[in-house]
Design an enzyme around this catalytic site. Structure first.
Site, PDB file in Angstrom:
ATOM      1  N   LYS A 263       0.999  -1.233   0.171  1.00 25.91           N
ATOM      2  CA  LYS A 263      -0.152  -0.037  -0.007  1.00 25.91           C
ATOM      3  C   LYS A 263       0.980   1.367   0.012  1.00 25.91           C
ATOM      4  O   LYS A 263       0.723   1.983  -0.857  1.00 25.91           O
ATOM      5  CB  LYS A 263      -0.925   0.095   1.199  1.00 25.91           C
ATOM      6  CG  LYS A 263      -1.786  -1.170   1.284  1.00 25.91           C
ATOM      7  CD  LYS A 263      -2.768  -1.174   2.571  1.00 25.91           C
ATOM      8  CE  LYS A 263      -2.061  -1.153   3.870  1.00 25.91           C
ATOM      9  NZ  LYS A 263      -1.134  -2.474   4.344  1.00 25.91           N
TER      10      LYS A 263
ATOM     11  N   ARG B  38      -9.667   1.097   8.771  1.00 22.63           N
ATOM     12  CA  ARG B  38      -8.843  -0.136   9.428  1.00 22.63           C
ATOM     13  C   ARG B  38      -9.881  -0.935   9.964  1.00 22.63           C
ATOM     14  O   ARG B  38     -10.015  -2.264  10.169  1.00 22.63           O
ATOM     15  CB  ARG B  38      -8.194   0.311  10.533  1.00 22.63           C
ATOM     16  CG  ARG B  38      -6.780   0.017  10.616  1.00 22.63           C
ATOM     17  CD  ARG B  38      -6.075  -0.155   9.559  1.00 22.63           C
ATOM     18  NE  ARG B  38      -4.891  -1.000   9.688  1.00 22.63           N
ATOM     19  CZ  ARG B  38      -3.476  -0.524   9.382  1.00 22.63           C
ATOM     20  NH1 ARG B  38      -3.356   0.584   8.738  1.00 22.63           N
ATOM     21  NH2 ARG B  38      -2.386  -1.117   9.665  1.00 22.63           N
TER      22      ARG B  38
ATOM     23  N   ARG C 114      11.663  -5.636   5.132  1.00 22.86           N
ATOM     24  CA  ARG C 114      11.561  -4.215   4.798  1.00 22.86           C
ATOM     25  C   ARG C 114      12.594  -3.466   5.825  1.00 22.86           C
ATOM     26  O   ARG C 114      12.671  -3.821   7.231  1.00 22.86           O
ATOM     27  CB  ARG C 114      10.208  -3.732   5.309  1.00 22.86           C
ATOM     28  CG  ARG C 114       9.965  -2.186   5.186  1.00 22.86           C
ATOM     29  CD  ARG C 114       8.506  -1.780   5.231  1.00 22.86           C
ATOM     30  NE  ARG C 114       7.913  -2.152   6.288  1.00 22.86           N
ATOM     31  CZ  ARG C 114       6.421  -2.562   6.423  1.00 22.86           C
ATOM     32  NH1 ARG C 114       5.779  -1.878   5.437  1.00 22.86           N
ATOM     33  NH2 ARG C 114       5.887  -2.886   7.390  1.00 22.86           N
TER      34      ARG C 114
ATOM     35  N   ARG D 270      -0.581  -8.588  13.608  1.00 21.56           N
ATOM     36  CA  ARG D 270      -1.068  -7.647  12.537  1.00 21.56           C
ATOM     37  C   ARG D 270      -1.873  -8.419  11.482  1.00 21.56           C
ATOM     38  O   ARG D 270      -2.935  -7.870  10.762  1.00 21.56           O
ATOM     39  CB  ARG D 270       0.028  -7.083  12.023  1.00 21.56           C
ATOM     40  CG  ARG D 270       0.748  -5.769  12.708  1.00 21.56           C
ATOM     41  CD  ARG D 270       1.990  -5.476  12.518  1.00 21.56           C
ATOM     42  NE  ARG D 270       2.064  -4.787  11.070  1.00 21.56           N
ATOM     43  CZ  ARG D 270       3.077  -4.746  10.277  1.00 21.56           C
ATOM     44  NH1 ARG D 270       4.241  -5.243  10.717  1.00 21.56           N
ATOM     45  NH2 ARG D 270       3.262  -3.962   9.319  1.00 21.56           N
TER      46      ARG D 270
HETATM   47  P1  AP5 Z   1       4.862  -1.765   1.871  1.00 19.96           P
HETATM   48  O1  AP5 Z   1       4.648  -0.935   0.444  1.00 19.96           O
HETATM   49  O2  AP5 Z   1       5.560  -1.044   3.106  1.00 19.96           O
HETATM   50  O3  AP5 Z   1       3.677  -2.375   2.310  1.00 19.96           O
HETATM   51  P2  AP5 Z   1       2.396  -1.716   2.992  1.00 19.96           P
HETATM   52  O4  AP5 Z   1       1.020  -2.677   2.621  1.00 19.96           O
HETATM   53  O5  AP5 Z   1       2.192  -0.307   3.105  1.00 19.96           O
HETATM   54  O6  AP5 Z   1       2.451  -2.325   4.573  1.00 19.96           O
HETATM   55  P3  AP5 Z   1       2.509  -1.883   6.136  1.00 19.96           P
HETATM   56  O7  AP5 Z   1       3.232  -2.622   6.893  1.00 19.96           O
HETATM   57  O8  AP5 Z   1       3.067  -0.478   6.132  1.00 19.96           O
HETATM   58  O9  AP5 Z   1       0.991  -2.052   6.257  1.00 19.96           O
HETATM   59  P4  AP5 Z   1       0.370  -1.743   7.621  1.00 19.96           P
HETATM   60  O10 AP5 Z   1      -1.166  -1.672   7.060  1.00 19.96           O
HETATM   61  O11 AP5 Z   1       0.609  -2.982   8.463  1.00 19.96           O
HETATM   62  O12 AP5 Z   1       1.196  -0.629   8.548  1.00 19.96           O
HETATM   63  P5  AP5 Z   1       0.805   0.883   8.526  1.00 19.96           P
HETATM   64  O13 AP5 Z   1       1.752   1.684   8.694  1.00 19.96           O
HETATM   65  O14 AP5 Z   1      -0.540   1.264   7.847  1.00 19.96           O
HETATM   66  O15 AP5 Z   1       5.605  -2.712   1.339  1.00 19.96           O
HETATM   67  C1  AP5 Z   1       6.101  -3.821   2.297  1.00 19.96           C
HETATM   68  C2  AP5 Z   1       7.553  -4.526   1.824  1.00 19.96           C
HETATM   69  O16 AP5 Z   1       7.513  -5.044   0.843  1.00 19.96           O
HETATM   70  C3  AP5 Z   1       8.556  -3.234   1.620  1.00 19.96           C
HETATM   71  O17 AP5 Z   1       9.931  -3.812   1.801  1.00 19.96           O
HETATM   72  C4  AP5 Z   1       8.511  -3.033  -0.017  1.00 19.96           C
HETATM   73  O18 AP5 Z   1       9.733  -2.791  -0.189  1.00 19.96           O
HETATM   74  C5  AP5 Z   1       8.177  -4.332  -0.331  1.00 19.96           C
HETATM   75  N1  AP5 Z   1       7.411  -4.554  -1.506  1.00 19.96           N
HETATM   76  C6  AP5 Z   1       6.366  -3.638  -1.936  1.00 19.96           C
HETATM   77  N2  AP5 Z   1       5.869  -3.864  -3.092  1.00 19.96           N
HETATM   78  C7  AP5 Z   1       6.716  -5.021  -3.608  1.00 19.96           C
HETATM   79  C8  AP5 Z   1       6.454  -5.870  -4.653  1.00 19.96           C
HETATM   80  N3  AP5 Z   1       5.554  -5.399  -5.677  1.00 19.96           N
HETATM   81  N4  AP5 Z   1       7.453  -7.007  -4.880  1.00 19.96           N
HETATM   82  C9  AP5 Z   1       8.449  -7.118  -3.830  1.00 19.96           C
HETATM   83  N5  AP5 Z   1       8.353  -6.513  -2.848  1.00 19.96           N
HETATM   84  C10 AP5 Z   1       7.547  -5.248  -2.680  1.00 19.96           C
HETATM   85  O19 AP5 Z   1       0.106   0.560  10.347  1.00 19.96           O
HETATM   86  C11 AP5 Z   1       1.148   0.193  11.198  1.00 19.96           C
HETATM   87  C12 AP5 Z   1       0.370   0.323  12.566  1.00 19.96           C
HETATM   88  O20 AP5 Z   1      -0.128   1.741  12.885  1.00 19.96           O
HETATM   89  C13 AP5 Z   1      -0.806  -0.512  12.764  1.00 19.96           C
HETATM   90  O21 AP5 Z   1      -0.488  -1.753  13.139  1.00 19.96           O
HETATM   91  C14 AP5 Z   1      -1.777   0.106  13.815  1.00 19.96           C
HETATM   92  O22 AP5 Z   1      -1.191  -0.110  15.254  1.00 19.96           O
HETATM   93  C15 AP5 Z   1      -1.454   1.710  13.548  1.00 19.96           C
HETATM   94  N6  AP5 Z   1      -2.429   2.422  12.755  1.00 19.96           N
HETATM   95  C16 AP5 Z   1      -2.294   2.730  11.704  1.00 19.96           C
HETATM   96  N7  AP5 Z   1      -3.291   3.112  10.767  1.00 19.96           N
HETATM   97  C17 AP5 Z   1      -4.361   2.851  11.878  1.00 19.96           C
HETATM   98  C18 AP5 Z   1      -5.823   3.094  11.940  1.00 19.96           C
HETATM   99  N8  AP5 Z   1      -6.468   3.800  10.997  1.00 19.96           N
HETATM  100  N9  AP5 Z   1      -6.514   2.637  12.926  1.00 19.96           N
HETATM  101  C19 AP5 Z   1      -5.832   2.203  14.081  1.00 19.96           C
HETATM  102  N10 AP5 Z   1      -4.437   2.008  13.958  1.00 19.96           N
HETATM  103  C20 AP5 Z   1      -3.823   2.329  12.783  1.00 19.96           C
END
Ligand code: AP5
Length: 210
Positions: free
Chosen positions: A15, A90, A124, A168
């Site tokens: 994402k 979420r 990552r 997660r």
């Molecule tokens: P990346 O693009 O970073 O993946 P992502 O889907 O953004 O993954 P996240 O782990 O950031 O999502 P998340 O939803 O768990 O975390 P968030 O920060 O929102 O890619 C991942 C890896 O794969 C990277 O190394 C990249 O290089 C690689 N990659 C990407 N595309 C690729 C491809 N095509 N091929 C190969 N490799 C690839 O949330 C974190 C925490 O914040 C949550 O757990 C929660 O505690 C809190 N939080 C955030 N938002 C809320 C909310 N709305 N409500 C409550 N808590 C929240």
């Protein structure tokens, strides 16, 4: 092309990677609630202090805290022309809240088999300064351990360790995946295959937004 977009997908689906690319192309901000919360944690703000424990454990931060930061961010001038939301909503309650103050035009669901996610997450590395995202195998920095953009030392997110990853993925399946049906019923959902090279996935996302 639509300009008020939500990216959905399990942790590691890409994402953040895809939203950052598309935001640059269409000139609307990439709004990641995860990035905003991590910045608050790093700055030891009251919000960050409340959020830190939930995030480290891989759970969701309480809805009221996240709603407040989202409202503030969407009220800033650069979000008037649109936004790419990454990490919000979420759960169903957050989706209902969002619908009260903004009309989402499209929801892109990044779909990928679960066995790909753990390696993407554990490999990552992120830049603590500019939030650029790397992967030790698939998107390594030019110089090992350093951000290509600003040279800062790359770090591993605390929630990219094995125990938090398991939590997660469970939280996603239980609380976030029901949003797929929610948005499908509203005819906003487009599914995109998130497996394959990042450029190929970006091309599919572009089509889903056309
Ligand atoms: P990346 O693009 O970073 O993946 P992502 O889907 O953004 O993954 P996240 O782990 O950031 O999502 P998340 O939803 O768990 O975390 P968030 O920060 O929102 O890619 C991942 C890896 O794969 C990277 O190394 C990249 O290089 C690689 N990659 C990407 N595309 C690729 C491809 N095509 N091929 C190969 N490799 C690839 O949330 C974190 C925490 O914040 C949550 O757990 C929660 O505690 C809190 N939080 C955030 N938002 C809320 C909310 N709305 N409500 C409550 N808590 C929240």
């Amino acid at each position: 092309m639509v300009h008020r977009v939500v990216f959905l997908g399990p942790p590691g689906a890409g994402k953040g990677t895809q939203a950052a690319r598309i935001a640059r192309e269409i000139g609307v901000p990439h709004l990641s609630t995860g990035d905003i919360l991590r910045a608050a944690v790093a700055a030891h703000t009251p919000l960050g202090q409340k959020a830190d424990g939930y995030m480290r454990a891989g759970g969701l931060v309480p809805d009221d805290l996240v709603l407040e930061i989202l409202r503030e961010r969407l009220a800033q001038p650069d979000a008037k022309a649109g936004y790419l939301l990454d990490g919000y909503p979420r759960n169903l309650a957050q989706a209902e809240q969002l619908s009260k103050f903004s009309d989402v035009e499209r929801v892109v669901s990044l779909e990928i088999s679960p066995d790909r996610l753990v390696s993407r997450l554990s490999e990552r590395r992120v830049c603590p300064t500019c939030q650029s995202v790397y992967n030790l195998t698939t998107q390594p920095p030019k110089t090992a351990g350093k951000c290509d953009r600003d040279g800062a030392a790359l770090v591993q997110r605390p929630d990219d360790r094995a125990e938090a990853i398991t939590t997660r993925l469970k939280v996603y399946a239980e609380q976030t995946a029901p949003l797929l049906d929610y948005y499908r019923k509203r005819r906003l959902l487009r599914s995109v295959d998130a497996d394959g090279a990042p450029d190929d996935v970006t091309a599919r996302v572009r089509k889903a937004l056309a």
